[in-house]
Design an enzyme around this catalytic site. Structure first.
Site, PDB file in Angstrom:
ATOM      1  N   GLU A   1       0.813  -1.217   0.000  1.00 51.46           N
ATOM      2  CA  GLU A   1       0.000   0.000   0.000  1.00 51.46           C
ATOM      3  C   GLU A   1       0.843   1.263   0.000  1.00 51.46           C
ATOM      4  O   GLU A   1       0.459   2.291  -0.546  1.00 51.46           O
ATOM      5  CB  GLU A   1      -0.935   0.018   1.222  1.00 51.46           C
ATOM      6  CG  GLU A   1      -1.990  -1.065   1.226  1.00 51.46           C
ATOM      7  CD  GLU A   1      -1.458  -2.350   1.870  1.00 51.46           C
ATOM      8  OE1 GLU A   1      -0.267  -2.381   2.239  1.00 51.46           O
ATOM      9  OE2 GLU A   1      -2.225  -3.318   1.982  1.00 51.46           O
TER      10      GLU A   1
ATOM     11  N   ASP B   1      20.869  18.943 -30.101  1.00 55.91           N
ATOM     12  CA  ASP B   1      20.983  20.080 -30.994  1.00 55.91           C
ATOM     13  C   ASP B   1      22.403  20.629 -30.875  1.00 55.91           C
ATOM     14  O   ASP B   1      23.143  20.270 -29.959  1.00 55.91           O
ATOM     15  CB  ASP B   1      19.954  21.141 -30.580  1.00 55.91           C
ATOM     16  CG  ASP B   1      19.817  22.249 -31.598  1.00 55.91           C
ATOM     17  OD1 ASP B   1      20.200  22.038 -32.758  1.00 55.91           O
ATOM     18  OD2 ASP B   1      19.326  23.330 -31.216  1.00 55.91           O
TER      19      ASP B   1
ATOM     20  N   ASP C   1      16.739  24.009 -28.007  1.00 51.74           N
ATOM     21  CA  ASP C   1      16.400  25.307 -27.432  1.00 51.74           C
ATOM     22  C   ASP C   1      15.437  26.107 -28.282  1.00 51.74           C
ATOM     23  O   ASP C   1      14.861  27.086 -27.821  1.00 51.74           O
ATOM     24  CB  ASP C   1      17.669  26.143 -27.197  1.00 51.74           C
ATOM     25  CG  ASP C   1      18.402  26.448 -28.499  1.00 51.74           C
ATOM     26  OD1 ASP C   1      18.101  25.791 -29.515  1.00 51.74           O
ATOM     27  OD2 ASP C   1      19.277  27.330 -28.494  1.00 51.74           O
TER      28      ASP C   1
ATOM     29  N   GLU D   1       4.698 -10.919   6.552  1.00 56.80           N
ATOM     30  CA  GLU D   1       3.299 -10.822   6.973  1.00 56.80           C
ATOM     31  C   GLU D   1       2.481 -12.019   6.502  1.00 56.80           C
ATOM     32  O   GLU D   1       1.591 -12.504   7.217  1.00 56.80           O
ATOM     33  CB  GLU D   1       2.680  -9.530   6.412  1.00 56.80           C
ATOM     34  CG  GLU D   1       3.273  -8.261   6.988  1.00 56.80           C
ATOM     35  CD  GLU D   1       2.907  -7.018   6.188  1.00 56.80           C
ATOM     36  OE1 GLU D   1       3.170  -5.913   6.665  1.00 56.80           O
ATOM     37  OE2 GLU D   1       2.367  -7.171   5.062  1.00 56.80           O
TER      38      GLU D   1
ATOM     39  N   ASP E   1       6.945   1.592   7.741  1.00 52.62           N
ATOM     40  CA  ASP E   1       7.799   1.273   6.591  1.00 52.62           C
ATOM     41  C   ASP E   1       8.013   2.423   5.617  1.00 52.62           C
ATOM     42  O   ASP E   1       9.014   2.436   4.900  1.00 52.62           O
ATOM     43  CB  ASP E   1       7.201   0.098   5.812  1.00 52.62           C
ATOM     44  CG  ASP E   1       7.777  -1.223   6.293  1.00 52.62           C
ATOM     45  OD1 ASP E   1       8.581  -1.198   7.240  1.00 52.62           O
ATOM     46  OD2 ASP E   1       7.414  -2.265   5.732  1.00 52.62           O
TER      47      ASP E   1
END
Length: 985
Positions: A287, A329, A633, A702, A732
């Site tokens: 999450e 360029d 540019d 987990e 975390d």
């Protein structure tokens, strides 16, 4: 329009030399619209915020939250924990969306900068009266008055021109100002010499012109349309995160479904079993990843801003590190866009001139010998050198070539105003493209006349009868031998990529009747060699990009010889003749042939190209799987800047159109900032992989105890979904963000670019987080089941309110939090021992980890949080056991790194793992970076320190140039003939 005579133009546009009447102009304005470009299309703010909810993780969590709310509504009796879970999941989604939106919105520039490219007011004839009007009020048929320094307000056809020259660099990329005429000029519109276009600048002279196109109908508007049509490609990270999200989603659904199917046959009611499976799915979804990713990228944006590189889209930070090709360029990007005299040849000797740009800082070697030459060149010029004012530095008003001559004269100690006062001009024979010369007549203090001339060397040499003697001494006859010496000097200067002008003078008794009379019997004073000099820091930046395995391709609107000369000076071309392709050749190639051209090994220069050509080249590289950065540019660069993976615009000298189209703006216009940005981009990607290892390893920690409890027949979960969310977002996120502040590794620019096809979840990364997750799982399962068994209570008698169960799930959560503290220390390095780099070197990681442990302590001891999470207070002995398991994880990871180093040392005889060949280092997850051949491997790295660069170590203004050759290129590298003089003097 361009092939009409000046008098016919008025009839074609229903106008007259007196301009339009006010009533007619107002009617045309109502029917044709204002002379302005449409604002860039931006999605509404609410749409941009809503887009944050469309990624797969957000959709999964929103679905999970909705289902959990439904489950709570159907439960009898309703469980507060289910409602807490639903609200918590929804809060996670909203928090992630808010963080992502805030970072994106603050990083983007919201000003409508396209309009700033168009001048705000212009001088117009209306009913024969000269008036100053807002540019947006111009209509076709208006007669505008243009003078040196004016920005052209619309596309116009000249009907009068007095020594007018226009700088088209912003539109075509050509560095030299081009002379304009009112005479018919058949051919393509953009190449016609009797038209001027919106967004360009009048460099010299004056003119009157009739407007024939305004707003979106102009050439500038056409480029704007191309820019708007160009799609914004997804970055490599975007593509890989989408793939990762799909895989995680599929894995979460499969595991959740499996556990639901396992628990239902045991007799557990459907709704609790479903809520349990949903909790497992939530445990598997990282999450905190979207918020962590957004904030980490934003941190990279801030670091790049300190390097003078403004990144407007967060995900572009990582894409920089994946760059494989830079299409750059020339004018204003590799060069300073300021013509500079670098050498003067006079009397058989060459005299170097130091200093670059328009600031009269530097010196002329042997000023006495060349003083008369530079005085004559300055007198035969119409440009003006303007001193600094406000934020602007030295600049030239008029032709840039003439400006370079004025600067050189100032370096020789000449005062232009004083010289003009002493020798006032009485006549002028302007430059024209047929004779390629310009001459002026001046009255001398003694009452006589002097003719000053300058122009193309061969044309002027043919009109000379004598040449200045040695050391600028008295003239001597121009014999065949001396003529050959002058031609050889011209070829030598031209072979170094210099634009060469010849300067001559003679005395006259009366004002010549014409140019032919004035420009005859001249005394050649010498030759002047000048160029648009490379930026000092570019050569080192090019070397850094070469070491990093990045191919550099010059894409310019300039002449091939000019392009090759600059490319050699900065190191883009180093060996024999490069491949050179012009716009005409690109037109003759279909897409397959173009890809074949780009695939050829070696150095490549693309010259005389249009905006459409640049877009084709970028698209062809992308079809070959390259990650393309484009620098530019001018307005002509804007479509390619937007189409590229990374568009890089110049911030100081670039046009607003280019800055709007690009995703990165170099605030200091330094090409060296690109190399620094690539280095930081690579570091950001490696840090992303580090915190992925960190985040996903605890997901294993987990999930494993939940699976163990399911198959062991334990009726409750070892860790609840609300606890999982507290870990993911509370404990975390900050350590993961702190991992994003790790400085770049020492060899990050000695590795080849990461392949865009390399998965974010590489085998090495997955293997590493599975290994760390397995160690965590052992610790979590051990402390949970140890406490459950120590209570002596049968499994069937446990409820959510059982004190032993509350303590056990507290131990589970604390075990993950404490082990993650040690995990964060361990994953800071890939193979090197963390003890070698300093266990506490990254204080942010340490502080964030301790904050997470403190939050865990609050959840364990503070009654309000105990009520929310169902936890219980832990003892000192419990904490000691948890710390021991954390140390075990750190030791295990150090053992894995030792094994990797040992294996690497065996694979490279005589060399330790810390000294592997550049480009073969491990990736962030412990694996190597696949890549392509790395050109320039043998070049020493003189520009970047070996120990890695913290923010303060890179100078803000770029790296010093130690590699620019003082004497230019050897004669053999370019054809003997000089550069085309572009029609300028």
């Amino acid at each position: 329009m361009q092939d009409l005579a000046a008098g016919e133009v008025f009839a074609a546009l229903a106008s007259s030399p007196r301009g339009l009447a006010e009533e007619e102009a107002a009617a045309r304005l109502r029917s044709g619209g204002a002379n302005e470009l449409p604002p860039p299309r931006r999605p509404a703010v609410w749409r941009r915020f809503a887009a944050q909810f469309t990624d797969l993780f957000a959709v999964m969590l929103l679905t999970a939250s909705a289902i959990t709310f439904l489950a709570y509504a159907l439960q009898r009796p309703q469980q507060p924990g289910t409602l807490q879970l639903a609200v918590a999941i929804l809060g996670v989604v909203v928090l992630n969306a808010a963080i992502g939106f805030a970072q994106e919105y603050s990083a983007e520039r919201t000003a409508e900068s396209l309009q700033a490219m168009v001048p705000h007011a212009c001088r117009v004839l209306r009913g024969g009266e000269r008036r100053e009007l807002p540019v947006r009020g111009l209509v076709p048929g208006d007669v505008v008055v243009l003078e040196a320094g004016d920005a052209v307000p619309a596309d116009c056809r000249l009907v009068e021109a007095h020594e007018a020259a226009v700088g088209n660099a912003a539109l075509t990329g050509e560095s030299a100002a081009v002379r304009r005429t009112a005479e018919p000029s058949p051919g393509p519109l953009l190449g016609s010499r009797n038209c001027v276009f919106m967004g360009t600048v009048v460099a010299a002279g004056s003119a009157r012109a009739v407007v024939f196109a305004t707003g979106a109908a102009t050439q500038f508007g056409r480029i704007f349309a191309l820019t708007e049509q160009a799609p914004q490609p997804r970055t490599p990270l975007q593509r890989q995160v989408r793939v990762m999200a799909r895989r995680v989603a599929v894995a979460a659904l499969l595991i959740g479904t499996l556990l639901f199917a396992v628990r239902v046959p045991t007799g557990e009611p459907l709704l609790p079993a479903f809520v349990f499976a949903l909790g497992v799915m939530v445990a598997l979804v990282p999450e905190g990843l979207p918020a962590t990713l957004s904030v980490s990228l934003a941190f990279g944006v801030r670091r790049m801003a300190r390097r003078q590189a403004l990144v407007k889209r967060l995900l572009a930070v990582e894409a920089l590190g994946s760059t494989t090709v830079v299409c750059t360029d020339k004018t204003g990007t590799l060069t300073s866009a300021e013509m500079t005299v670098s050498a003067v040849w006079c009397g058989g000797a060459e005299y170097p001139v130091t200093g670059v740009g328009y600031a009269p800082e530097g010196a002329v070697s042997g000023p006495g010998a060349v003083r008369e030459l530079l005085r004559t060149a300055a007198l035969c010029s119409n440009a003006r050198l303007v001193p600094p004012a406000g934020r602007e530095g030295w600049r030239v008003l008029g032709d840039t070539t003439e400006g370079a001559l004025l600067v050189a004269a100032a370096k020789a100690g000449l005062d232009r105003a004083a010289e003009e006062g002493a020798l006032p001009r009485v006549a002028e024979f302007p430059f024209d493209s047929a004779r390629k010369l310009m001459s002026t007549v001046h009255r001398t203090p003694g009452g006589g006349l002097a003719v000053c001339a300058k122009g193309a060397p061969q044309q002027l040499l043919d009109r000379c009868a004598a040449v200045a003697g040695e050391g600028g001494g008295p003239p001597v006859p121009l014999t065949a031998e001396r003529r050959a010496a002058v031609a050889a000097a011209d070829a030598a200067l031209a072979s170094r990529g210099l634009r060469v002008l010849a300067v001559a003078r003679r005395d006259a008794a009366a004002v010549p009747a014409g140019a032919a009379e004035a420009e005859s019997g001249l005394v050649l004073l010498g030759l002047v060699g000048m160029l648009d000099p490379p930026r000092p820091e570019v050569a080192e930046a090019v070397r850094a990009c070469r070491r990093a395995g990045i191919r550099i391709v010059m894409v310019t609107g300039d002449h091939p010889l000019t392009a090759e000369a600059i490319a050699r000076r900065v190191g883009i071309v180093r060996g024999g003749p490069p491949q050179v392709a012009t716009g005409e050749r690109l037109d003759a190639l279909d897409d397959a042939a173009l890809e074949g051209l780009l695939a050829r090994p070696g150095e490549l220069l693309l010259c005389r190209v249009s905006p459409e050509h640049k877009m084709r080249v970028v698209a062809a590289f992308q079809r070959r799987g390259e990650v393309v950065a484009v620098t530019g540019d001018g307005a002509n660069d804007a479509p390619a800047l937007k189409h590229a993976d990374i568009g890089v615009a110049m911030g100081a000298s670039g046009t607003d159109v280019a800055r709007e189209a690009a995703v990165m703006v170099l605030l200091d216009d330094s090409f060296a900032s690109i190399a620094a940005a690539v280095r930081l981009g690579r570091s950001v990607y490696l840090n992303i992989r580090r915190f992925l290892v960190y985040l996903f390893s605890h997901n294993i920690g987990e999930l494993a105890p939940i699976l163990a409890a399911t198959f062991a027949g334990f009726p409750l979960v070892p860790i609840t979904a609300v606890q999982v969310l507290a870990i993911d977002l509370g404990s975390d996120v900050l350590p993961a963000l702190a991992l994003g502040t790790e400085p770049p590794e020492p060899d990050v620019m000695d590795r080849p670019p990461r392949s865009p096809r390399e998965p974010l979840f590489s085998r090495a990364l997955v293997g590493r987080f599975l290994f760390l997750g397995a160690v965590q799982s052992v610790g979590v399962c051990t402390v949970f089941f140890w406490h459950i068994h120590a209570s002596g209570i049968p499994y069937a008698d446990f409820t959510r309110e059982t004190p032993a169960y509350r303590t056990a799930i507290t131990l589970s959560q604390a075990a993950i939090v404490v082990s993650q503290f040690f995990n964060a220390l361990a994953v800071r390095t890939d193979r090197q021992s963390v003890f070698r780099v300093g266990l506490l070197a990254n204080r942010k990681v340490v502080a964030a980890g301790l904050l997470g442990v403190s939050l865990m302590a609050a959840i364990s001891y503070w009654p309000p949080l105990q009520a929310v999470f169902g936890t219980a207070p832990l003892t000192a002995g419990d904490w000691a056991v948890l710390v021991a398991f954390g140390v075990l994880l750190l030791v295990a990871e150090e053992g894995r790194k030792w094994a990797v180093r040992r294996r690497a040392a065996r694979s490279v005889p005589g060399r330790g793992a810390e000294h592997r060949a550049p480009g073969r280092g491990a990736g962030a997850a412990g694996g190597g970076l696949p890549g392509k051949g790395l050109p320039g491997r043998g070049l020493p790295d003189k520009g970047l320190p070996e120990k890695g660069l913290p923010d303060k170590e890179l100078p803000e203004k770029g790296l010093p140039d130690k590699e620019l050759p003082e004497k230019g290129l050897p004669d053999k590298e370019l054809p003997e003939k000089g550069l085309p003089d572009g029609g300028g003097t």
